[in-house]
Motif scaffolding. Sequence first.
Motif, PDB file in Angstrom:
ATOM      1  N   LEU A  90      -3.143  -2.367   7.184  1.00 54.80           N
ATOM      2  CA  LEU A  90      -2.945  -3.811   7.067  1.00 54.80           C
ATOM      3  C   LEU A  90      -3.173  -4.280   5.630  1.00 54.80           C
ATOM      4  N   ALA A  94      -0.340  -5.816   3.158  1.00 53.53           N
ATOM      5  CA  ALA A  94      -0.483  -7.119   2.502  1.00 53.53           C
ATOM      6  C   ALA A  94      -0.287  -6.996   0.991  1.00 53.53           C
ATOM      7  N   VAL A  97       3.392  -6.648   0.255  1.00 53.54           N
ATOM      8  CA  VAL A  97       4.073  -7.940   0.381  1.00 53.54           C
ATOM      9  C   VAL A  97       3.810  -8.791  -0.860  1.00 53.54           C
TER      10      VAL A  97
END
Length: 244
Positions: A90, A94, A97
């Motif tokens: 995760l 992130a 992104v």
Amino acid sequence: MDCGIITSKTVLLLLSLIFWAAGGALAYVGSYVIKSYNNFDNFLEDKYTLIPAAIIITVGVVMFIIGTVGCCATLRESKVGLSFFLMILLAVFAAEVAALVFAFIYRGRIKGDLERSMSDVFQKYDGENADTRAVDYLQSQLQCCGVQTYMNWTTTPWFSSSNNTVPISCCKGNNTECTGTLDQPVLLNTQGCEGKLEQLLQDVMSYAMLVILGFAIIKFFGMLSVCVITCKSVRRTGYQALYV
């Protein structure tokens, strides 16, 4: 062993191997972006355009860790290990992104950055200083001359101080007959450097964005696989104890 568990573990182990390979690939891409920008850093005032590359390299290093944790957690079916693996995925997802957003933002700022700095660098050309070496490298590598066109050299101090000639780096290839005079345009690269350098940097950033997007998709399937194997393991708690 349940078929779903076998399939999920196989997928997760394959993804762990992909993470190792992806880590190396990301480190290479990040280094390539930094090298491309460093080659022309005299023409780029905004150093924040390197933020996506720094993030990419950091993510690449972390992915080596992900691969190791993923293999161990998958083989042991450890709840703690799988949970940690999911949190890492995760976090990296992130970060990727964020790198994608930064790359998109700074990709649009390249043209403005070049417009502000290239003319100043060309005006400082004197045949000896660091700006001279940067301009000569740019013109010889991209086979260009001047900012927008080779005629831009006529407005520089160098042109008037060198008997109305452009630098030899404007000459096509290794043509020994080229002296830099404007009456020999067939021997000169007449296209300006701004457009070529902008296109080069745009291509580098686009390449980086595609790589980031590709590995972000891999992370998504990795997280999905962790969820599948965790759910399957929880359902088996009444029959088989899990390692913690």
